[in-house]
Design a protein around this motif. Structure first.
Motif, PDB file in Angstrom:
ATOM      1  N   UNK A 145      11.626  -3.528 -18.631  1.00 16.98           N
ATOM      2  CA  UNK A 145      12.503  -4.688 -18.641  1.00 16.98           C
ATOM      3  C   UNK A 145      11.715  -5.936 -18.242  1.00 16.98           C
ATOM      4  N   UNK A 147      12.168  -8.222 -16.175  1.00 17.44           N
ATOM      5  CA  UNK A 147      12.083  -8.498 -14.739  1.00 17.44           C
ATOM      6  C   UNK A 147      10.868  -7.813 -14.102  1.00 17.44           C
ATOM      7  N   UNK A 148      10.592  -6.579 -14.498  1.00 14.11           N
ATOM      8  CA  UNK A 148       9.409  -5.883 -13.974  1.00 14.11           C
ATOM      9  C   UNK A 148       8.152  -6.670 -14.315  1.00 14.11           C
ATOM     10  N   UNK A 150       7.899  -9.884 -15.116  1.00 12.80           N
ATOM     11  CA  UNK A 150       7.831 -11.155 -14.401  1.00 12.80           C
ATOM     12  C   UNK A 150       7.414 -10.967 -12.947  1.00 12.80           C
ATOM     13  N   UNK A 151       7.948  -9.915 -12.331  1.00 14.04           N
ATOM     14  CA  UNK A 151       7.570  -9.622 -10.952  1.00 14.04           C
ATOM     15  C   UNK A 151       6.058  -9.465 -10.847  1.00 14.04           C
ATOM     16  N   UNK A 153       3.815 -10.579 -12.868  1.00 12.35           N
ATOM     17  CA  UNK A 153       3.102 -11.806 -13.217  1.00 12.35           C
ATOM     18  C   UNK A 153       3.077 -12.825 -12.079  1.00 12.35           C
ATOM     19  N   UNK A 154       4.103 -12.775 -11.216  1.00 17.14           N
ATOM     20  CA  UNK A 154       4.109 -13.652 -10.051  1.00 17.14           C
ATOM     21  C   UNK A 154       2.846 -13.401  -9.218  1.00 17.14           C
ATOM     22  N   UNK A 155       2.419 -12.135  -9.182  1.00 15.84           N
ATOM     23  CA  UNK A 155       1.234 -11.787  -8.394  1.00 15.84           C
ATOM     24  C   UNK A 155      -0.011 -11.700  -9.267  1.00 15.84           C
ATOM     25  N   UNK A 157      -0.812 -10.125 -11.880  1.00 14.56           N
ATOM     26  CA  UNK A 157      -1.297  -8.800 -12.255  1.00 14.56           C
ATOM     27  C   UNK A 157      -1.876  -8.824 -13.661  1.00 14.56           C
ATOM     28  N   UNK A 161      -3.181  -3.491 -14.878  1.00 17.11           N
ATOM     29  CA  UNK A 161      -2.422  -3.159 -13.661  1.00 17.11           C
ATOM     30  C   UNK A 161      -0.968  -2.865 -13.995  1.00 17.11           C
ATOM     31  N   UNK A 165       0.388   0.672 -12.980  1.00 17.21           N
ATOM     32  CA  UNK A 165       1.244   0.687 -11.790  1.00 17.21           C
ATOM     33  C   UNK A 165       2.727   0.606 -12.107  1.00 17.21           C
ATOM     34  N   UNK A 166       3.067   0.187 -13.304  1.00 20.42           N
ATOM     35  CA  UNK A 166       4.496   0.101 -13.649  1.00 20.42           C
ATOM     36  C   UNK A 166       4.829   0.927 -14.889  1.00 20.42           C
ATOM     37  N   UNK A 170       7.165   4.268 -15.240  1.00 17.28           N
ATOM     38  CA  UNK A 170       8.422   4.059 -15.942  1.00 17.28           C
ATOM     39  C   UNK A 170       8.564   5.038 -17.101  1.00 17.28           C
TER      40      UNK A 170
END
Ligand code: ATP
Ligand code: MG
Lengths: 250, 251
Positions: A145, A147-148, A150-151, A153-155, A157, A161, A165-166, A170
């Motif tokens: 999704x 949101x994952x 975007x989360x 990308x804030x850091x 990644x 990664x 990591x996701x 998933x």
């Protein structure tokens, strides 16, 4: 837990009822054994032929497991690669789909010609069917999704990664769905290969039995193969439950 | 003094099959360090779009966002934190691993545990850190999401309708607790909501947006004493603030 055990009892009961009806039907209607053997006929075949069945069964099992592992691994790796690399995806996907739509039964004789009547041909045929199911399911699971994304990308990644990591986590439930389907496909692949031409295996054995009209023996081979296929599937389900406890079955 | 955040003439249009959709148009405002800004407006007025632009997850069509980050601030591993509408904790790892996830991405996971435990305590979910997200209620999941957003010591926290998926009572509790966290952590918050009362309860200033295209039509300054809670809603000034905002939205 209680519920699951109850459902198991029902399964066993249903199978028992089917066997009893089958047995009575064959005996009461005097159906000749070369048309439809009764469950007891099949059982005695299994007992009689146990060494032969075991030898060929083992050969089939090994091929199934090998084909499953090879196909599963290729499926997962390709799935990850194609999701990671968009250009590769666009370039390879049509080709893969094209080859996958080719009927495997039709190319089985060719594989035999190229790779011989041994294990290798069986493994190749099985893995070509298995990998696609695993790959498609893996790719589905790797989609996340926004949101994952975007989360991450804030850091800042990296895509790698995000993949490791996701996305992979998933995708685990989907990967296992693919693998579970893959167990049955591996059995089909190996059996087809053995029908077409092999010097060992339950499929090969069935062709021989058919030639001599040993119908109960044929049934015996089918039963052994099915039991193995079932156990293989269940084993995967157990591993899945252990490995992804967060994925609750509904 | 230059403001912490200055947003100048932001416009964002999306290209869709049925033509261009202007989500927000010519939005400008400033935010001071430590301020609690709430943004209220009807659904579709571009609140999420605006937050995404501020978070640099989306390019504006026009305009600029300037955030004056204080580089000297110690321990700051990320400039901003983000909390989403629905809790998007990873179902495959424990609450604490979820909270530590930003540090894992930044390669700073070691030593983050202590900070995580402090946040967990502050957010009131102590004792749940080893649980999987689905074992938590929706409200507790949002608390964990807030901890995750704060773990890298950001100076700016962006929240996109974070309490819209929880029931009214939990929402009230979260509202109180968020104010406490804001005071403890001394951060700047931009909080988006479509609930006017929530916006007035939380904000030092409420930015009011109207829809299609999203425009900033009003700025309501709220001076009510903190902490604000259920009782604040009974104060006349509170109701006056809400009344003004409703009027500006055309109700
Ligand atoms: N990716 C997109 N492509 C096209 N149009 C979009 C896109 N994202 C948002 N929009 C449009 O932009 C407008 C603003 O959307 P946005 O999600 O920012 O609103 P919002 O205020 O957050 O709404 P809500 O309260 O429902 O969350 C809407 O009209 C929406 O249809
Ligand atoms: Mg929104």
């Amino acid at each position: 837990m209680k519920y699951i055990e109850k459902s198991k009892i029902y399964s066993v009961l249903i199978i028992l009822v089917i066997l009893i009806v089958w047995q009575l039907f064959v005996k009461l209607m005097n159906i000749p054994v070369y048309t439809l053997p009764s469950p007891t006929d099949i059982l005695s075949s299994i007992v009689n032929q146990r060494t032969v069945l075991l030898k060929h069964g083992l050969s089939s099992c090994i091929a199934v497991i090998e084909g499953f592992i090879v196909g599963g691994t290729i499926g997962i790796v390709l799935g990850v690669l194609l999701m990671y690399h968009e250009i590769l995806n666009k370039a390879l996907m049509p080709i893969l789909v094209f080859f996958q739509t080719m009927p495997k039964v039709a190319i089985a004789p060719l594989i035999m010609v190229w790779f011989g009547l041994g294990d290798l041909s069986k493994v190749i045929l099985a893995s070509t069917i298995v990998f696609f199911a695993v790959m498609i399911n893996t790719m589905d699971g790797l989609r996340i999704q926004p949101e994952y994304y975007n989360l991450a990308r804030v850091y800042k990644a990296s895509n790698w990664q995000i993949m490791m990591k996701i996305r992979i986590w998933h995708a685990l439930p989907n990967i296992f769905t693919g693998l579970r389907i893959g167990t049955t496909l591996a059995v089909i692949g190996v059996t087809v290969a053995e029908f077409v031409g092999a010097n060992e295996g339950l499929g090969h054995l069935m062709v021989l039995y058919q030639a001599y009209l040993k119908i109960p023996h044929m049934f015996a081979s089918i039963v052994v193969l099915s039991i193995f296929g079932y156990l293989f599937y269940e084993l995967l389900r157990i591993i899945e439950k252990k490995l992804i406890p967060w994925y609750r079955e509904e | 003094m230059i403001d912490f955040i200055s947003i100048n003439n932001l416009t964002k249009s999306y290209q869709t099959e049925s033509g261009e959709v202007t989500a927000i148009e010519d939005i400008s405002f400033n935010v001071k360090r430590g301020e609690f800004i709430t943004m209220a407006g009807p659904s579709g007025c571009g609140k999420s779009t605006l937050l995404h632009i501020i978070a640099n997850l989306l390019e504006p069509s026009q305009g600029t966002v300037n955030i004056k980050h204080d580089r000297s601030e110690k321990n700051q591993l990320s400039e901003l934190g983000l909390v989403f509408q629905k809790s998007i904790l990873f179902p495959w790892c424990s609450v604490i691993d979820n909270i530590l996830f930003p540090l894992e991405l930044l390669g700073q996971k070691k030593g983050g545990r202590e900070r995580a435990m402090k946040l967990i305590e502050l957010a009131g979910i102590k004792g749940f850190e080893e649980k999987l997200p689905h074992e938590l209620s929706g409200g507790m999941q949002q608390r964990a999401s807030i901890c995750r957003a704060l773990i890298a010591n950001p100076s700016l926290l962006l929240m996109d309708e974070p309490f819209s998926a929880v029931d009214a009572l939990t929402r009230l509790k979260l509202t109180t607790d968020l104010q406490r966290i804001w005071e403890e952590e001394k951060i700047t918050i931009i909080f988006v909501t479509h609930n006017i009362e929530e916006a007035v309860t939380l904000g030092d200033r409420v930015l009011v947006l109207t829809a299609r295209p999203g425009r900033l039509v009003w700025e309501e300054k709220i001076d009510l004493p903190r902490p604000r809670g259920r009782k604040t809603a009974a104060i006349k000034e509170f109701q006056d603030h809400c009344g003004t905002i409703y009027e500006k939205l055309g109700f």
